[in-house]
Write a protein that holds these residues in place. Structure first.
Motif, PDB file in Angstrom:
ATOM      1  N   UNK A 141     -21.575  37.500 -24.275  1.00 44.71           N
ATOM      2  CA  UNK A 141     -22.110  36.342 -23.204  1.00 44.71           C
ATOM      3  C   UNK A 141     -21.276  37.065 -21.843  1.00 44.71           C
ATOM      4  N   UNK A 142     -22.385  37.819 -21.180  1.00 41.34           N
ATOM      5  CA  UNK A 142     -21.421  38.482 -19.906  1.00 41.34           C
ATOM      6  C   UNK A 142     -21.063  37.308 -18.882  1.00 41.34           C
ATOM      7  N   UNK A 143     -19.888  37.517 -18.308  1.00 37.22           N
ATOM      8  CA  UNK A 143     -19.359  36.621 -17.258  1.00 37.22           C
ATOM      9  C   UNK A 143     -20.326  36.075 -16.284  1.00 37.22           C
ATOM     10  N   UNK A 144     -20.471  35.009 -15.849  1.00 33.26           N
ATOM     11  CA  UNK A 144     -21.397  34.390 -14.853  1.00 33.26           C
ATOM     12  C   UNK A 144     -20.752  34.520 -13.524  1.00 33.26           C
ATOM     13  N   UNK A 145     -21.678  34.428 -12.219  1.00 38.10           N
ATOM     14  CA  UNK A 145     -20.979  34.299 -11.214  1.00 38.10           C
ATOM     15  C   UNK A 145     -21.812  33.237 -10.422  1.00 38.10           C
ATOM     16  N   UNK A 146     -20.946  32.450  -9.622  1.00 33.09           N
ATOM     17  CA  UNK A 146     -21.738  31.090  -8.899  1.00 33.09           C
ATOM     18  C   UNK A 146     -22.414  31.763  -7.649  1.00 33.09           C
ATOM     19  N   UNK A 147     -23.596  32.068  -7.487  1.00 36.63           N
ATOM     20  CA  UNK A 147     -23.817  32.547  -6.445  1.00 36.63           C
ATOM     21  C   UNK A 147     -24.032  31.739  -4.973  1.00 36.63           C
ATOM     22  N   UNK A 148     -23.829  30.498  -5.131  1.00 33.08           N
ATOM     23  CA  UNK A 148     -23.477  29.545  -4.350  1.00 33.08           C
ATOM     24  C   UNK A 148     -22.280  29.646  -3.515  1.00 33.08           C
ATOM     25  N   UNK A 149     -21.040  30.199  -4.316  1.00 27.15           N
ATOM     26  CA  UNK A 149     -19.778  30.121  -4.067  1.00 27.15           C
ATOM     27  C   UNK A 149     -19.589  31.567  -3.539  1.00 27.15           C
ATOM     28  N   UNK A 150     -20.333  32.703  -4.073  1.00 28.63           N
ATOM     29  CA  UNK A 150     -19.804  34.043  -3.989  1.00 28.63           C
ATOM     30  C   UNK A 150     -21.024  34.650  -3.454  1.00 28.63           C
ATOM     31  N   UNK A 151     -21.082  34.869  -2.065  1.00 32.10           N
ATOM     32  CA  UNK A 151     -22.428  35.430  -1.633  1.00 32.10           C
ATOM     33  C   UNK A 151     -21.700  36.583  -0.705  1.00 32.10           C
ATOM     34  N   UNK A 152     -22.754  37.861  -0.656  1.00 28.84           N
ATOM     35  CA  UNK A 152     -22.200  38.812   0.253  1.00 28.84           C
ATOM     36  C   UNK A 152     -22.080  38.563   1.489  1.00 28.84           C
ATOM     37  N   UNK A 153     -20.918  38.816   1.975  1.00 25.88           N
ATOM     38  CA  UNK A 153     -20.551  38.664   3.669  1.00 25.88           C
ATOM     39  C   UNK A 153     -20.347  39.848   4.238  1.00 25.88           C
ATOM     40  N   UNK A 154     -19.567  39.873   5.383  1.00 29.76           N
ATOM     41  CA  UNK A 154     -19.354  41.013   6.141  1.00 29.76           C
ATOM     42  C   UNK A 154     -17.953  41.721   5.721  1.00 29.76           C
TER      43      UNK A 154
END
Length: 166
Positions: A141-154
């Motif tokens: 089960x690959x680790x998941x990422x919360x896309x609302x907390x971790x978003x690409x930034x500058x």
């Protein structure tokens, strides 16, 4: 991740596991019953208290989810209670020290083989576990990422804030 593990266990083991924790104040919202038990902070008192609790659970129809094969999986193995082990990676790789390799590897293999299931955090880790023994039941089960907390930034701004080079 807990919900995904619970869902996978329900599917593979045909019942919903209970989650046991030594940190009852940090419990996440979880759709199954949660049992919390207090244990001391000091080692080995923590492991002794956990082993006593696990032996009591043996009388119930429980499966314990273990964060690692040692000490959690090992304690379940000693208590002779059904358990599932989460495999993260480096703790599964062979030991480099010769003495550790002889004793530790044998113990690790016994704990993983006896587990109802080993949940690997990646395909690679799953393959490493499978190489230990064909008797081990493993799922990745690959680790998941919360896309609302971790978003690409500058990126440049982030590097500067951490004083990192380009």
């Amino acid at each position: 991740m807990c919900f995904q593990i619970q869902k996978t266990l329900c599917h593979l083991l045909n019942y919903s596991p209970q989650v046991i924790t030594q940190y009852p104040t940090k419990l996440p919202t979880f759709p199954t019953p949660i049992i919390a038990f207090p244990v001391p902070d000091q080692r080995p008192l923590r492991e002794i208290a956990a082993l006593k609790t696990l032996k009591k659970l043996k009388k119930q129809d429980s499966v314990v989810i273990c964060a690692t094969w040692y000490p959690e999986g090992f304690l379940c193995w000693l208590a002779d209670i059904p358990y599932v082990v989460l495999a993260h990676g480096t703790e599964i790789l062979p030991a480099k020290n010769q003495i550790k390799r002889i004793i530790w590897e044998s113990l690790k293999n016994r704990v993983l083989i006896k587990a109802k299931l080993v949940i690997a955090n990646s395909q690679y880790t799953g393959e490493v576990v499978k190489k230990i023994s064909r008797k081990i039941r493993v799922v990745s089960i690959p680790l998941a990422v919360d896309l609302e907390k971790f978003v690409p930034g500058d990126r440049l701004k982030a590097k500067k804030s951490f004083d990192a080079s380009e």
